[in-house]
Design an enzyme around this catalytic site. Structure first.
Site: not given
Lengths: 477, 485
Positions: B79, B154, B178
């Site tokens: 990420k 996210s 997330s």
């Protein structure tokens, strides 16, 4: 009607830990190339996290103990949020509701007044802005540079109660505080270099009336500056009130070159720091065991040292002067090991020695004269090898060269003349060269005697033993 | 079957036995990226060439007889909020554009020491604020199962990458769901470890007391193995827990009859879609047939979790994101009148709408005069929610419920209404507030979009969660409710 002054001080001391408060970078940042003494943590780079330096906590606890504070078994860090380019994370990690210590006190060395300590807490220092102009001042700069070498250096903030009723008391407190942190070995307390910084809150009010509006003073970079700034501000406020004006709650800046305080910002510009508990750090637990081990490791503090010096035969005032700057006290104690008469050592240190140091702009620990050499010099006086007067001359040479006193005395031929016949010869010469003086002495002008002693000393270049000179003169005249 | 479809544990074995090479695995994933990335946009950057070089190096060493770690050569997507030394890192925000991290996050150090290959940095909601990966300054990511749908967020880029075969495994971060919610939407496994089990050093902070890094994988076995790699006490993170990491992957097949399973009573609350309720009931049924005793547990303070979260998380974020001021790194302004103008210009143009909204909320709740009413109150509510779990965990060891109230929703469907977006995390947020562990595993039915099954465990209850979800995964496979990619 008279006015009363109320002053409180907030003092920041940089701690002498090896590394910064929350990372492994060195605290020795002075003189380093800008932004070389940094890492992701003290630069506040994205993703970095703080880890508490245990030594810094230990140092803060030492200070809290020395200042007779209540030590809290549990405390924690908060974030103080504000934007400024020298603050890399845009918040300072500090303490808020629960500091390391609180409710302490300190006794002033001269006035013996007891001053309350509100709190003592740990926090991190910011970086430094450099304004590249001739004046170095922000208002003249078109841009500024940031140096983060200092960012993250550990500080303790010591907040006093508003217990000072005069600027001189405030100064006395600050000097004692510096002496305490020096004796603890936790800070060098150097105001000029900024390792000790002081802000003051000042208000005045008419006798018998309630407290006045307080003004915060900043930027006092020496003991003298503190006292001057406070005196200026007290007078300013009294004048203002007398002329029917009102003191505004504000922050003022002491300008040393202009010798006045200048308004920096008013109350309405006060910031909301949005304090909240720092989630990246765990609470601090101080258990009995840690506390006991720190207590058992406490060095001698100034108050005790003063008492001990007095018991060695030193006057109270002299003892205070020697303790107020730890290095002088250390020098004194070392010299006493080589020459047992503490009072003489103290007189020499506080007299000729400090005078020479001031002239040369040196600290005692940087002097070429080592404690054993001072002890030896005093031994030479005591055993009659040199006179006190010659000793001053020898000391001056020692101060410049660092040579041993024996060597100087030998090299310069300064050994005292104690041989009576040799002195008698000189006395004869002086008497015959000054018939008028002899005449007036005999007519009753007693102080002429000292003139004649002086003439003999001069003729022997100060080497004659003055007692012997007096004795012979008395008999001959 | 293509190599990119396989889980890491299988590929690891195949590489070790010499059946395939690391280069073949990386090439397979890169070809999949070539094929799908234009539509899906899982990545903000792919490190194709470097990945191949690393793979060659690994193959060479293996050929030379060197014994390498089991996941050596496995492509992992990271990420874009986890720092990799020498690489750009943006948090999908414009404000960090051009910033190159000078250091590795602790988890990156760990995966590098396992010789895993970082294949790229994945798209996300800006600063991890969002549930759809639509709040990215670099464009939306699409759900590989249905490209008209969001991948969740996210960590939407990481979940979509694993689901599409654009990565074998991925790292995400979970502040309020997330990792788990995008895993649920994309039909993969997402694990949020106990707060403090995985070091946060090098994870760009959103809300420090809630953030936790975790793996997104194709199956439970991979999740266990990844957790083993990234977990552990770290001296660079004061909040990391001083625990010895268990060998999760060797315990997966252990008997679960001693584990007490709870069902969250509130799973069929208002706003939970029919298919999600059916999915949970299917799971309850599975446990019953497995003769696992399932007990209902309730969470009296459940309804306060969302408002509590939306005070604490923005408060911390407002402080964590204050450092993006144009002074040290990221975007800046050359000519400004004064420092205030620099701050204003940089932060106005650098942050997206949702980030600004949360900074303002956070600043407000920490302001003097409001702190007690909001922030302090929220902290008290947080304690109550923690107590809810403590109470529940007296009777059960894991708690099952939905990961999200709905399956993946359409792109653009919720962007106009932040509350509807926030509600997507209503079931995942409590685990962050309580600091406990949780997993999402997918249930596929009748060709529909997957339903995320949420299994919450105690603090450091990772083993229980992994064992139960492994067993559930086996059962789902047997019943044809498992998809794979």
């Amino acid at each position: 009607m008279g006015y009363e002054t109320v002053i409180g001080l907030e003092v920041h001391c940089q701690l002498l830990t090896d590394s910064k408060l929350f990372c492994g970078c060195s605290t020795d940042y002075i003189g380093k190339e800008p932004n070389t003494n940094v890492c992701p943590v003290c630069l506040g780079l994205p993703g970095s996290l703080p880890v508490l330096n245990k030594k810094a906590l230990e140092f803060a606890l030492k200070a809290a103990i020395a200042l007779n504070c209540e030590i809290l078994p549990y405390s924690h860090f908060y974030r103080k949020n504000y934007f400024y380019p020298d603050l890399p994370k845009a918040y300072q990690i500090t303490q808020y509701d629960i500091p390391v210590g609180r409710h302490g006190w300190i006794e002033l060395p001269y006035s013996h007044k007891r001053i309350g300590i509100t709190r003592i807490h740990l926090e991190e220092d910011a970086g430094k802005l450099v304004h590249p102009t001739k004046t170095g001042r922000i208002e003249h700069a078109t841009y500024s540079l940031v140096d983060y070498n200092r960012a993250g250096v550990p500080l303790i903030e010591i907040v006093s109660e508003p217990d000072f009723s005069s600027p001189s008391e405030a100064r006395e407190y600050l000097m004692e505080l510096r002496s305490i942190v020096q004796h603890l070995g936790i800070s060098d307390g150097n105001m000029e270099l900024g390792s000790m910084r002081c802000d003051a809150n000042v208000s005045v009010h008419r006798e018998g009336e309630g407290l006045g509006v307080k003004v915060e003073l900043k930027n006092m970079n020496s003991f003298k500056a503190l006292e001057r700034a406070l005196n200026y501000e007290v007078e300013r406020q009294i004048k203002l009130i007398k002329s029917g004006g009102r003191v505004e709650q504000e922050t003022r800046h002491w300008s040393e070159p202009e010798k006045k305080t200048i308004s920096l910002r008013g109350k309405e510009e006060a910031q909301d720091y949005r304090y909240f508990p720092e989630p990246d750090l765990l609470p601090i637990y101080v258990d009995e065991e840690i506390l006991e081990s720190i207590k058992s490791d406490m060095p001698e503090l100034p108050a005790n040292r003063r008492k001990r010096f007095v018991s060695m035969g030193i006057g109270e005032k002299e003892a205070s002067i020697m303790v107020i700057e730890k290095s002088i006290g250390d020098y004194f104690e070392e010299a006493v090991k080589y020459f047992g008469d503490a009072k003489s050592i103290a007189n020499w240190i506080l007299g000729d020695f400090l005078g020479e140091l001031n002239r040369a702009g040196l600290e005692i620990q940087d002097s070429r004269v080592k404690p054993h050499q001072l002890g030896r010099l005093l031994t030479l006086i005591k055993d009659g090898t040199i006179s006190g007067k010659i000793a001053k001359k020898v000391f001056s040479i020692m101060f410049d060269t660092g040579d041993d006193p024996d060597e100087i005395v030998k090299r310069e031929g300064l050994v005292q003349i104690v041989d009576r016949s040799e002195i008698e010869k000189v006395v004869e010469e002086v008497l015959s060269a000054n018939p008028d003086a002899v005449e007036s002495y005999r007519k009753g002008k007693a102080n002429i005697f000292n003139f004649l002693v002086g003439q003999v000393m001069k003729a022997t270049k100060g080497k004659a033993n003055p007692n012997v000179v007096r004795d012979i003169l008395q008999k001959k005249i | 079957m293509e190599l990119f479809e396989l889980p890491a544990w299988k590929l690891g074995k195949m590489m070790e036995s010499g059946e395939v090479t690391a280069v073949e695995v990386v090439e397979s994933v890169l070809s999949r990226i070539e094929e799908r990335e234009e539509i899906l946009h899982c990545y903000n950057e792919v490190y194709g060439e470097e990945a191949l070089q690393e793979a060659e190096e690994i193959d060479k060493r293996r050929k030379g007889g060197e014994k390498l770690p089991p996941f050596a050569g496995i492509p992992v997507a990271v990420k874009d909020n986890i720092c990799v030394k020498g690489k750009d890192i943006t948090c999908s925000s414009k404000i960090l554009k051009g910033f190159i991290s000078p250091y590795d996050a602790t988890v990156i150090r760990k995966i590098k020491s396992q010789k895993m290959i970082i294949i790229g940095r994945t798209n996300m909601d800006e600063f991890a604020m969002g549930s759809s990966t639509e709040n990215s300054a670099y464009g939306v990511t699409r759900n590989p199962l249905d490209t008209s749908k969001v991948p969740g967020g996210s960590s939407g880029g990481s979940a979509a990458a694993v689901a599409s075969g654009e990565a074998i495994v991925a790292l995400g971060s979970d502040t309020g769901g997330s990792i788990r919610q995008p895993a649920a939407f994309c039909g993969v496994v997402g694990f949020k470890p106990t707060y403090g089990l995985v070091s946060r050093y090098g994870l760009i902070a959103f809300a420090s007391s809630l953030d936790q890094i975790g793996p997104i994988t194709k199956d439970v076995r991979d999740a266990a193995a990844m957790l083993e790699i990234i977990a552990g006490k770290d001296n660079y993170d004061s909040t990391s827990l001083p625990v010895k990491v268990p060998h999760y992957s060797t315990m997966l097949e252990d008997d679960i009859s001693e584990i007490r399973v709870g069902i969250m009573e509130e799973y069929n609350a208002e706003g939970v879609s029919e298919e999600v309720i059916e999915g949970i009931e299917e799971v309850i049924d599975i446990f019953r047939t497995m003769r696992v005793n399932v007990k209902s547990v309730s969470f009296p303070h459940m309804e306060y979790a969302l408002p509590c979260y939306y005070i604490i998380a923005p408060a911390e974020a407002s402080s964590n994101l204050a450092r993006y001021d144009g002074v040290q790194y990221g975007i800046s302004e050359e000519t400004v009148e004064d420092i205030r103008e620099l701050y204003r210009k940089v932060r106005t143009s650098g942050f997206g709408k949702e980030v600004k909204r949360r900074i303002m909320m956070g600043t407000y709740v920490l302001s003097s005069g409001y702190y007690d009413a909001f922030y302090l109150k929220a902290q008290k509510v947080r304690t109550l929610i923690r107590h809810d779990f403590e109470r529940a965990f007296k009777d059960v060891d894991v708690i099952i419920g939905p990961t999200s109230p709905t399956v993946a929703f359409g792109i653009g469907e919720r962007t106009a209404d932040p509350i509807s977006m926030y509600l997507s995390d209503i079931f995942t947020i409590p685990a962050n507030l309580a600091g406990i562990s949780a997993i999402s595993i997918p249930l596929f039915k009748d060709g529909n979009l997957p339903v995320g099954i949420h299994i919450v465990g105690k603090a450091l209850g990772e083993i229980d969660i992994l064992k139960v979800s492994y067993k559930l995964e086996q059962e789902l496979k047997e019943r044809g409710l498992y998809h794979g990619i």
